[in-house]
Design an enzyme around this catalytic site. Sequence first.
Site, PDB file in Angstrom:
ATOM      1  N   GLY A 104     -22.414 -44.214   5.805  1.00 64.48           N
ATOM      2  CA  GLY A 104     -23.210 -44.931   4.808  1.00 64.48           C
ATOM      3  C   GLY A 104     -24.082 -46.022   5.365  1.00 64.48           C
TER       4      GLY A 104
ATOM      5  N   ARG B 189     -35.102 -37.219  -4.115  1.00 66.81           N
ATOM      6  CA  ARG B 189     -34.430 -38.510  -4.127  1.00 66.81           C
ATOM      7  C   ARG B 189     -35.094 -39.551  -5.042  1.00 66.81           C
ATOM      8  NH1 ARG B 189     -33.937 -41.577  -0.253  1.00 66.81           N
ATOM      9  NH2 ARG B 189     -31.862 -42.372  -0.802  1.00 66.81           N
TER      10      ARG B 189
ATOM     11  N   GLU C  38     -18.666 -41.605  10.173  1.00 67.01           N
ATOM     12  CA  GLU C  38     -19.419 -40.408   9.796  1.00 67.01           C
ATOM     13  C   GLU C  38     -20.853 -40.735   9.377  1.00 67.01           C
ATOM     14  OE1 GLU C  38     -15.444 -38.133   8.055  1.00 67.01           O
ATOM     15  OE2 GLU C  38     -16.930 -38.981   6.677  1.00 67.01           O
ATOM     16  N   PRO C  39     -21.690 -41.241  10.278  1.00 64.79           N
ATOM     17  CA  PRO C  39     -23.082 -41.496   9.911  1.00 64.79           C
ATOM     18  C   PRO C  39     -23.890 -40.208   9.831  1.00 64.79           C
ATOM     19  CG  PRO C  39     -22.743 -41.929  12.227  1.00 64.79           C
ATOM     20  CD  PRO C  39     -21.386 -41.599  11.667  1.00 64.79           C
ATOM     21  N   GLY C  40     -24.791 -40.163   8.888  1.00 68.31           N
ATOM     22  CA  GLY C  40     -25.731 -39.042   8.786  1.00 68.31           C
ATOM     23  C   GLY C  40     -27.149 -39.555   8.713  1.00 68.31           C
TER      24      GLY C  40
ATOM     25  N   TYR D 224     -32.502 -40.964  -7.612  1.00 71.06           N
ATOM     26  CA  TYR D 224     -31.975 -42.290  -7.323  1.00 71.06           C
ATOM     27  C   TYR D 224     -32.977 -43.420  -7.467  1.00 71.06           C
ATOM     28  CZ  TYR D 224     -28.643 -39.294  -4.789  1.00 71.06           C
ATOM     29  OH  TYR D 224     -27.741 -38.330  -4.422  1.00 71.06           O
TER      30      TYR D 224
ATOM     31  N   CYS E 130     -44.548 -29.888 -12.885  1.00 67.12           N
ATOM     32  CA  CYS E 130     -44.807 -30.188 -14.290  1.00 67.12           C
ATOM     33  C   CYS E 130     -43.736 -31.137 -14.834  1.00 67.12           C
ATOM     34  CB  CYS E 130     -44.842 -28.883 -15.091  1.00 67.12           C
ATOM     35  SG  CYS E 130     -45.547 -29.066 -16.745  1.00 67.12           S
ATOM     36  N   GLU E 131     -43.684 -32.315 -14.243  1.00 70.65           N
ATOM     37  CA  GLU E 131     -42.719 -33.358 -14.613  1.00 70.65           C
ATOM     38  C   GLU E 131     -43.371 -34.709 -14.393  1.00 70.65           C
ATOM     39  OE1 GLU E 131     -39.578 -33.357 -15.687  1.00 70.65           O
ATOM     40  OE2 GLU E 131     -39.149 -31.204 -15.600  1.00 70.65           O
TER      41      GLU E 131
ATOM     42  N   TYR F 138     -31.420 -35.952   3.432  1.00 74.91           N
ATOM     43  CA  TYR F 138     -31.229 -35.605   2.021  1.00 74.91           C
ATOM     44  C   TYR F 138     -32.489 -35.117   1.311  1.00 74.91           C
ATOM     45  CZ  TYR F 138     -26.834 -37.933   2.879  1.00 74.91           C
ATOM     46  OH  TYR F 138     -25.628 -38.287   3.414  1.00 74.91           O
TER      47      TYR F 138
END
Length: 463
Positions: A272, A357, A314-316, A361, A388-389, A418
Site C-alpha cells: 500500500g 480509477r 507486498e508492494p505493487g 475512486y 457514453c458516460e 491498476y
Amino acid sequence: MHSTASSPAPEWLVVPDDANDLVPSVWPVSARRADDGELFIGGVSAGDLAREYGTPLQVLDEAEVRRRAAGLRGAFDAAAAAHGTTARIYYAGKALLNTSIVRWVREEGLNVDVCTGGELEVALAAGADAANLGFHGNNKSAAELERAVEVGVGTIIIDSTIEIQRLAEIVVRTGAQQRVMLRVNSGVHAETHDFLATAHEDQKFGFPLTEAPAAVARIRETPGLVFTGLHCHIGSQIFGVAGFRESAARVLDLHQQLLAGGDIPQLNLGGGFGIAYTRVDDPVPITELADGIVAAVAEECARRGISVPALAFEPGRAIIGNAGVTLYEVGTTKDVALGVGTRCYVSVDGGMSDNARPALYGAQYSARIASRTSAADPVLVRVVGKHCESGDIVVDHEHLPGDVAPGDLLAVAATGAYCAPLSSNYNHVPRPPIVAVRDGASRVIVRGESMRDLLARDAGITQ
C-alpha cells in the site's frame, strides 16, 4: 500560484509556470523532452510509439520497474538487517501482471503475490518458482487451492474458516505439507479512499483479531498445514508510517499471544505504499518508509520481550505505478463556460475502458502534451474519454497549454498500476496493447485487442 474562488479548479491544483514541465516524482526517470519538445520515454519518442502501435497505448518503462523493485528490496533488506532480521518483498501482481513483469521482478530478487487462479497461471507461465509465490484472495475456490497445493505454492494466505476446511481436505487427501498464513484485520483504517482501506472490521478480508486465535488453533491441529505467521494489509496509497506502526502494534499483541502455541517465524505487513500522481503528492522516500516501519516493529517486539520475526511486504503500485505512461490522441476540444470560469474539455481516443480509477475512486492524474511543447498560457482542462458516460474522466483537473488541439498526442503519467488490470470493453472498445520500452527500443508485451477479437466472443455471429 494557486487556484482561487474565481476558478472552477480545486484549491490543491497549482497553475504551473510551464505547462510543458515533467514533474520528476510523477514521471519515469527516463522521461524527457527532445529539442523539438517531443516526449521520450525509455529513449523512445511518443510519436514513434503512436505510429507503430497506435493509440491508446500503455507504455511501460522496464528500467523504471527494475529500478524501483531493486530499490524496495535494498531498502527493506538494509532496514531489517539493522534490527537483526530479514525482509522478503513480494510484488503484488494485482497492480499489473504479465509474464514479462514477473520475469523482471524475479530477476531483481522479488517474490510474487497472486490472488486468483488466473494470476497464479501467469506467474507459473513466466517460469516463477511456485515456492516463491504467495496466494491471496477472500474466495479461493477448492479448485484454485488444489492447484496451488499441487504446484507447491510457497505460502497460502488463509482468509476464512471455510478456506481452512478446504485446505485441510486437500492436504489430508494428498499428503502434502502446505505453509499458510492467516490474514487478520487490525482495525486500523488507513488514511485513504474507503474502497482502498482494507483493515477496518466491516469488510470482506481476513479475520478480526478476536477470532484469529481459534482459527490458528484449527490450523495447527490440522496435519499437513504449517502455520508460519500473521498477515495484515491496512490499505493502499499510504504516504506515512503511522498507520503501519499502529497496525503492527495490534498484530504483535496477537503474535505474542500465539507464541505460546509454537514458533511464528514470519509477519507480513502487506503493502500500500503511496506514489505521486500529481505534483502535490508527497510520498515518503522508500528508504525512510522502510526504516520507519521496521524500526516500529522492532520497538514493539522489544516492548513485549519477543524476537523480531522475519518480515514480508507486498508492494505493487510503488513498483509499477510511475513506470507506466498512457498515450492518447486528442480528438476534440470544447470550452465550457461555468459560473466561476471556463474549463476546456479535451476528448481522447480512450477513457474509462483503459483507466477506470477516476470513475471508481475519484483518482487524480497528471497529463502533458507529448508531441510538442507550447508557449501558450496554461488553461484549465478536463481530459475525458470517448465513452457514453458523463463520468468517463481520464484526468479530472489539469493545466495544459491553451492551444491543445485535435491531433496532439497526450501522455497521462503514473498509469502503470491498476489501469490495464481494471480495463474493460465498455462500448465495445478494444483494450490497448502494453509496450515495454528500454534503451531506445520498444516491444509489445501484451497484445492489444482487435475488432475481430471483440466479435469472436459473440456466439450470434457466424464465422
